[in-house]
Structures are given as C-alpha cells and as structure tokens.
Design a protein around this motif. Structure first.
Motif, PDB file in Angstrom:
ATOM      1  N   ASP A  57      37.002 -42.612 -13.926  1.00  0.00           N
ATOM      2  CA  ASP A  57      37.630 -42.654 -12.643  1.00  0.00           C
ATOM      3  C   ASP A  57      37.229 -41.410 -12.151  1.00  0.00           C
ATOM      4  O   ASP A  57      36.764 -41.227 -11.051  1.00  0.00           O
ATOM      5  CB  ASP A  57      38.999 -42.645 -12.834  1.00  0.00           C
ATOM      6  CG  ASP A  57      39.521 -42.572 -11.286  1.00  0.00           C
ATOM      7  OD1 ASP A  57      38.907 -43.086 -10.315  1.00  0.00           O
ATOM      8  OD2 ASP A  57      40.768 -42.333 -11.116  1.00  0.00           O
TER       9      ASP A  57
ATOM     10  N   ASP B  32      40.890 -36.633  -8.837  1.00  0.00           N
ATOM     11  CA  ASP B  32      41.784 -37.294  -9.905  1.00  0.00           C
ATOM     12  C   ASP B  32      42.551 -36.410 -10.762  1.00  0.00           C
ATOM     13  O   ASP B  32      42.399 -36.482 -12.132  1.00  0.00           O
ATOM     14  CB  ASP B  32      40.436 -38.051 -10.913  1.00  0.00           C
ATOM     15  CG  ASP B  32      41.025 -38.875 -11.975  1.00  0.00           C
ATOM     16  OD1 ASP B  32      42.087 -39.459 -11.641  1.00  0.00           O
ATOM     17  OD2 ASP B  32      40.512 -39.260 -12.874  1.00  0.00           O
TER      18      ASP B  32
ATOM     19  N   HIS C 182      45.706 -39.385  -7.434  1.00  0.00           N
ATOM     20  CA  HIS C 182      46.724 -40.651  -7.672  1.00  0.00           C
ATOM     21  C   HIS C 182      47.606 -40.188  -8.527  1.00  0.00           C
ATOM     22  O   HIS C 182      48.338 -41.178  -9.134  1.00  0.00           O
ATOM     23  CB  HIS C 182      45.854 -41.865  -7.811  1.00  0.00           C
ATOM     24  CG  HIS C 182      45.208 -41.756  -9.093  1.00  0.00           C
ATOM     25  ND1 HIS C 182      45.342 -42.963  -9.878  1.00  0.00           N
ATOM     26  CD2 HIS C 182      44.338 -41.410  -9.559  1.00  0.00           C
ATOM     27  CE1 HIS C 182      44.644 -43.026 -11.169  1.00  0.00           C
ATOM     28  NE2 HIS C 182      44.046 -41.954 -10.917  1.00  0.00           N
ATOM     29  N   HIS C 183      47.986 -39.149  -8.932  1.00  0.00           N
ATOM     30  CA  HIS C 183      48.735 -38.784 -10.333  1.00  0.00           C
ATOM     31  C   HIS C 183      50.064 -38.300  -9.481  1.00  0.00           C
ATOM     32  O   HIS C 183      50.439 -37.828  -8.381  1.00  0.00           O
ATOM     33  CB  HIS C 183      48.252 -37.559 -11.246  1.00  0.00           C
ATOM     34  CG  HIS C 183      47.215 -37.994 -11.944  1.00  0.00           C
ATOM     35  ND1 HIS C 183      45.758 -37.926 -11.594  1.00  0.00           N
ATOM     36  CD2 HIS C 183      46.999 -38.616 -13.145  1.00  0.00           C
ATOM     37  CE1 HIS C 183      45.165 -38.428 -12.508  1.00  0.00           C
ATOM     38  NE2 HIS C 183      45.967 -38.871 -13.323  1.00  0.00           N
TER      39      HIS C 183
ATOM     40  N   ALA D 297      41.893 -42.669  -8.335  1.00  0.00           N
ATOM     41  CA  ALA D 297      41.139 -41.811  -7.211  1.00  0.00           C
ATOM     42  C   ALA D 297      40.135 -42.492  -6.755  1.00  0.00           C
ATOM     43  O   ALA D 297      39.700 -42.150  -5.666  1.00  0.00           O
ATOM     44  CB  ALA D 297      40.988 -40.694  -7.949  1.00  0.00           C
TER      45      ALA D 297
ATOM     46  N   ASP E 231      39.839 -47.418 -14.662  1.00  0.00           N
ATOM     47  CA  ASP E 231      41.239 -46.830 -14.520  1.00  0.00           C
ATOM     48  C   ASP E 231      42.166 -48.237 -14.678  1.00  0.00           C
ATOM     49  O   ASP E 231      43.329 -47.877 -14.983  1.00  0.00           O
ATOM     50  CB  ASP E 231      41.290 -45.986 -13.229  1.00  0.00           C
ATOM     51  CG  ASP E 231      41.716 -44.669 -13.623  1.00  0.00           C
ATOM     52  OD1 ASP E 231      41.249 -44.125 -14.707  1.00  0.00           O
ATOM     53  OD2 ASP E 231      42.477 -43.700 -13.034  1.00  0.00           O
TER      54      ASP E 231
HETATM   55 MN   LIG Z   1      42.285 -41.627 -12.562  1.00  0.00          MN
END
Ligand SMILES: [Mn+2]
Length: 346
Positions: free
Chosen positions: A31, A96, A122-123, A143, A174
């Motif tokens: 990713d 990411d 996207h965390h 991401a 991912d």
């Molecule tokens: Mn990721």
C-alpha cells in the motif's frame, strides 16, 4: 469522504510545486509503495514537478515490478540524499502513516521540513496538527484507494494506467486480495481500474505466484512448530533473529502469515512477533468485536486499524530480556481478552 474543494486545493498545490517529496512509513508495504507510486505517476503526467518517493528503509523485492527505476530514495542506503530531498522540497506528501515517528529515521527530516505538508492516510488517530491539508479516511480499504478517489476527483479527463496500476496493487495487498477492509467503494475502484485496462491477473501473479521456496517452508515450520494458542483464543508466533536468518526470511516474505491463525474458529486475535535490534516488531490482527488497535496501543506502543495493527515490544524496556516475550504476550493477551466482551455479545 473529503470535500472536493480540498482535493482541488491539493491539485493546485501540486501544480505550483517544483520539487515534491513523498514519504511513507518504515518497512514500506504494497500500500505504501502503491499509493506513492500512483501519486508520483500523476505528478509526472500532469505537472512539471520533480518528485521522489523517500522511504525510511527498503521495500520488499516482490514489489519491484511496479516501482519505476530512479523514483525512490532509500534513507537506509542514502541517508544524506533522503534528508536533503525532504528538507528542501516545496511540497511534502506523507502517505499511509498517521504520525511522523512511523517514518523512523526520517521523522526528524519531516519535522524540519518547512514547506506545506499534506497527509493522505487511512489509519486511526492522525496527527492533524502537523499538516496543512489532511485527507484521512478510516472507512476505506487503503491509502491507495483514498489516493484513487482524490486523483479521480481532480482529473476529470481520466487517469492513465501508470497511475492506476500501482493503486490497484496497493489496494490488493492491504485488503489481502479482497479478504479484509473491503468497502463498496473498494469494489467500485477495482471495477473502474480494470475497465480502464489494467491487467489484474498480471498483478496477482507478481504478488502471489512469485514467492521463493524458503517462504513456504518457513510457513510450514511456523504453523506446525511455532504457533501457540492461548485459552482466551489468542494465537501467537514469536520468531527470533536466528530463525528469521535460518530461513533467510526477508522483509515482506512474512506478509500474510499473521492472518492465517484467524482461519481457526476458536482464534479471535493473532500476533506475529519478529525479533529486530533490541525489540520485537509486532503485528496484530483480530476478528470483529476484538480491537487489535486497542491491544497494540495499550501493550505495544502501536496502533493502526481496528482489526489490523502493529507495534513494538522493547527489551530491555518493556520486558527484561527477549526470552520474556512469551510470558508478556500470554499475560497481556489474557488480561485484554477478559476485558473484551465474549463472542456474540458485541
Ligand atoms: Mn495501508
């Protein structure tokens, strides 16, 4: 999802930049490399900016099929060049990862960079204060998928295959090839990219049919000899440096191992610990109703996603010595699982 105005702001930032640095997390995975290569290809096709992807350490060889030559500066090999690029760029895009320290050796360079910083991630729990523009979505596969929706939004004329292909790779790795973190938007993205002519079969064969023999033999050894399952339904594998060496396991070759114990009905959370220099790198995966993120955050200085997280276990520090890792995992897992509601009640 983000406002289109934010995407258009990002577009004009890209168009007015001459030198762009993209930075991703340490031990870059599919990713991280996918979203960064996708954005770099976009910049190459639609702007005059010169762009390098600056990585804290090397990415697995298995990903080299889509990473263009000369696009990457690896700080573990060219530390000075990596620092110089990040601190002298006029646009920094962090992808990411949610916090500077995820970029390990590059964290001070990120801190020093005085140019506008953009986050595409996207965390959970991003460090928003460090960025002038934040794209943060957690209800999304990757991401790479988020990057796809941003670039699609700012590029009505359509994106070329060299942008789409790495984004499809990143989403595929991912989600573990559509096994987890898949949303309706994820299928839409995949469908649009395939319709645009990207060869998914080719990507899958590079990703999943090109492993070295040692990886499969190590997997057999790990599953038969190393996997332990606690009475609370936590499976764990602890690999010391000697074992990693004896199988010649490179970074990325253990990708996916941590998910396998979850195929057992009785297992609700799975851990993989790999010895590094003075600490274990810890991967945590969980089924719905058990928070890998909370466990990694509470006991391993980490976090990530609700059901897929990572962290570290330091020795000495968290435990007196490496041989205490097993006890630490057993005790913390028991404590954590007993505080988590039983299956079916949440
Ligand atoms: Mn990721």
């Amino acid at each position: 999802m983000f406002e289109i105005q934010e995407a258009l702001t990002f577009k004009s930032m890209c168009e007015s930049s001459r030198k762009v640095a993209i930075v991703v997390h340490a031990h870059p995975d599919g990713d991280a490399m996918g979203c960064s290569c996708g954005l770099r290809a976009y910049l190459g096709a639609f702007t005059s900016a010169e762009c390098r992807i600056v990585i804290p350490d090397s990415y697995p060889d298995t990903l080299s099929f889509f990473v263009p030559e000369g696009s990457v500066i690896d700080a573990s090999r060219e530390q000075e060049d990596a620092f110089a690029w990040v601190t002298s760029c006029d646009l920094l895009v962090v992808m990411d990862m949610n916090r500077f320290d995820r970029a390990s050796v590059l964290a001070p360079a990120l801190e020093q960079c005085t140019s506008p910083r953009v986050l595409i991630d996207h965390h959970l729990d991003p460090d928003r204060g460090k960025f002038s523009l934040v794209f943060s979505e957690t209800d999304i596969s990757s991401a790479s998928e988020l990057t796809y929706w941003i670039l699609k939004g700012i590029c009505p004329e359509g994106l070329p295959k060299e942008v789409l292909k790495p984004l499809l790779v990143g989403m595929t790795t991912d989600t573990n090839n559509f096994a987890n973190s898949v949303w309706p938007s994820t299928f839409t993205m995949a469908s649009e990219i395939i319709a645009a002519g990207v060869d998914r079969d080719e990507i899958l064969s590079y990703l999943y049919n090109e492993y070295r023999e040692n990886r499969l033999r190590a997997l057999g050894y790990i599953l038969s000899r190393k996997m332990e399952i606690s009475s609370d339904g936590v499976a764990y594998v602890i690999l010391d440096a000697g074992e990693l060496n004896s199988f010649d396991l490179q970074d990325g070759e253990t990708e996916g191992f941590v998910n396998m114990p979850l195929s057992l009905g009785k297992v609700r959370m799975s851990l993989l610990l790999k010895e590094d220099d003075g600490y274990y790198r810890v991967s945590v995966r969980s089924k719905k109703g058990v928070s890998a993120n909370a466990y990694a955050k509470t006991f391993f200085h980490g976090g990530g996603h609700e059901n897929a997280s990572g962290g570290r276990l330091y020795f000495p520090g968290d435990i007196p010595g490496r041989e205490m890792a097993r006890d630490y995992v057993e005790q913390t897992a028991a404590r954590f699982m007993r505080s988590t509601a039983p299956l079916g009640k949440n």
